[in-house]
Design a protein around this motif. Structure first.
Motif, PDB file in Angstrom:
ATOM      1  N   VAL A 260      10.611   0.843  -4.715  1.00  0.00           N
ATOM      2  CA  VAL A 260       9.471  -0.067  -4.887  1.00  0.00           C
ATOM      3  C   VAL A 260       8.789   0.351  -6.115  1.00  0.00           C
ATOM      4  O   VAL A 260       8.641   1.658  -6.362  1.00  0.00           O
ATOM      5  N   LYS A 261       8.214  -0.455  -6.810  1.00  0.00           N
ATOM      6  CA  LYS A 261       7.417  -0.233  -8.107  1.00  0.00           C
ATOM      7  C   LYS A 261       6.073   0.092  -7.727  1.00  0.00           C
ATOM      8  O   LYS A 261       5.520  -0.131  -6.650  1.00  0.00           O
ATOM      9  N   GLU A 262       5.369   0.501  -8.877  1.00  0.00           N
ATOM     10  CA  GLU A 262       3.859   0.723  -8.750  1.00  0.00           C
ATOM     11  C   GLU A 262       3.018  -0.378  -7.979  1.00  0.00           C
ATOM     12  O   GLU A 262       2.227  -0.252  -7.321  1.00  0.00           O
TER      13      GLU A 262
ATOM     14  N   ALA B 284       6.115   4.590   1.326  1.00  0.00           N
ATOM     15  CA  ALA B 284       6.793   5.704   2.009  1.00  0.00           C
ATOM     16  C   ALA B 284       8.032   4.932   2.879  1.00  0.00           C
ATOM     17  O   ALA B 284       9.074   5.639   2.929  1.00  0.00           O
ATOM     18  N   ALA B 285       7.306   4.147   3.636  1.00  0.00           N
ATOM     19  CA  ALA B 285       8.327   3.397   4.676  1.00  0.00           C
ATOM     20  C   ALA B 285       9.419   2.852   4.028  1.00  0.00           C
ATOM     21  O   ALA B 285      10.576   2.987   4.427  1.00  0.00           O
ATOM     22  N   ALA B 286       9.124   2.223   3.035  1.00  0.00           N
ATOM     23  CA  ALA B 286      10.011   1.448   2.055  1.00  0.00           C
ATOM     24  C   ALA B 286      11.409   2.312   1.578  1.00  0.00           C
ATOM     25  O   ALA B 286      12.524   2.234   1.802  1.00  0.00           O
ATOM     26  N   GLY B 287      10.988   3.630   1.243  1.00  0.00           N
ATOM     27  CA  GLY B 287      11.696   4.863   0.843  1.00  0.00           C
ATOM     28  C   GLY B 287      12.632   4.930   2.079  1.00  0.00           C
ATOM     29  O   GLY B 287      13.974   5.132   1.863  1.00  0.00           O
TER      30      GLY B 287
ATOM     31  N   GLY C 205       4.847  -0.574  10.570  1.00  0.00           N
ATOM     32  CA  GLY C 205       3.472   0.042  10.432  1.00  0.00           C
ATOM     33  C   GLY C 205       3.225   1.051   9.432  1.00  0.00           C
ATOM     34  O   GLY C 205       2.662   1.935   9.367  1.00  0.00           O
ATOM     35  N   GLY C 206       4.198   0.962   8.332  1.00  0.00           N
ATOM     36  CA  GLY C 206       3.977   1.592   6.976  1.00  0.00           C
ATOM     37  C   GLY C 206       4.705   2.817   7.064  1.00  0.00           C
ATOM     38  O   GLY C 206       5.562   3.102   6.278  1.00  0.00           O
TER      39      GLY C 206
ATOM     40  N   PRO D  98       0.704  -1.315  -0.098  1.00  0.00           N
ATOM     41  CA  PRO D  98       0.017  -0.138  -0.047  1.00  0.00           C
ATOM     42  C   PRO D  98       0.796   1.080  -0.152  1.00  0.00           C
ATOM     43  O   PRO D  98       1.847   1.157   0.359  1.00  0.00           O
ATOM     44  N   ALA D  99       0.254   2.314  -0.381  1.00  0.00           N
ATOM     45  CA  ALA D  99       1.052   3.606  -0.635  1.00  0.00           C
ATOM     46  C   ALA D  99       1.939   3.990   0.711  1.00  0.00           C
ATOM     47  O   ALA D  99       2.836   4.459   0.745  1.00  0.00           O
TER      48      ALA D  99
END
Length: 282
Positions: A250-252, A241-244, A276-277, A236-237
């Motif tokens: 992360v791809k679309e 942000a957390a991955a960044g 937690g995202g 999820p969106a």
């Protein structure tokens, strides 16, 4: 829902993380830092829970912004599924199984390193024993999530982080594979006010190329990877942000999945999955 999986963890509406830990015999294979797969996985999960405790501490008080279940499968032999521990964070903080002294290298402030003793609370011990009853483990997680959602329908959507080094065992006429697939889809179809529960899978392998956050199984080399990809949630969106923040790209349409994870990637992935995202603390 545009706000899917973005509800903040708070003491009033705690999040829920379920760690599913493969404890099958093959987890005894050598992995990293002179540890086998089971030992390294336990180390990462123990560290992650300790980090959650620290992040959610206000002075001496640990705020119960997340409930954690650790479920082992295979470790007690055969098709066993074991609720190792299910508790709010403060209970983990107050009652570790034991405290382990670890050597840790830190900067001495003058360009060198010194070794210090670090005390780490332990909540799960490594086991590598039976088969890989992943379908049974997911069924147990499904029951836990159903119970949680009945009591707390307004809370953030639960997250499952499954760490395994292989396929569900192929006995039982291949039914274990079908069961894992079916139950995973059922879990991901649950509706909450915060969207659907998430399943993130970390596959620890040896040898074949590592891949992470793929958006298609075409990029994957082996059947283990393709299977786990099929039971992983789209990211999820809020989690993108957390991955960044964790330096992950992360791809679309990326799925929350890593294949043949190297040790550093496993640590990053579990940090990402348990974050937690975003920094979702209220």
């Amino acid at each position: 829902m545009s706000n899917s999986n973005s509800k903040q963890w708070s003491s009033a509406t705690p999040g829920y993380i379920i760690f599913l830990v493969d404890q099958s015999g093959s987890m005894a294979e050598k992995y990293a830092e002179n540890k086998n797969k089971a030992e390294f996985t336990s180390l990462v999960i123990n560290r992650t829970i300790n980090e959650l405790v620290n992040t959610n501490s206000d002075g001496e008080k640990v705020k119960d912004r997340v409930f954690v279940s650790i479920i082992g499968y295979g470790g007690k032999g055969g098709n066993s599924v074991d609720d190792v521990r299910s508790d709010y964070l403060s209970s983990f903080a107050d009652n570790p199984l034991r405290i382990e002294k670890l050597k840790k290298k830190v900067s001495d402030g003058a360009g060198g390193l010194i070794e210090i003793d670090e005390e780490m609370p332990i909540f799960i011990e490594p086991l590598a024993n039976g088969l890989t009853p992943m379908g049974d483990a997911l069924s147990f997680a499904k029951q836990l999530i159903e119970g949680w959602l009945q009591k707390k329908p307004e809370n953030p959507a639960p997250v499952i982080i499954n760490v395994s080094d292989g396929m569900p065992y192929s006995g039982n006429n291949g039914n274990e594979l079908n069961k894992a697939l079916t139950v995973a889809k059922e879990i991901m179809a649950f509706q909450t006010t915060d969207g659907n529960p998430l399943i993130f899978n970390a596959h620890i392998g040896n040898g074949v190329p590592e891949s992470m956050f793929e958006d298609s199984e075409a990029a994957l080399y082996d059947d283990h990877a393709k299977f786990l990809f099929s039971i992983s949630s789209s990211i999820p969106a809020a989690y993108k942000a957390a991955a960044g923040k964790h330096g992950l790209s992360v791809k679309e349409n990326s799925r929350g999945f890593v294949s043949n994870a190297k040790p550093e990637t496993l640590i990053q992935f579990i940090n990402f999955g348990s974050s937690g995202g975003s920094d979702r603390i209220a």
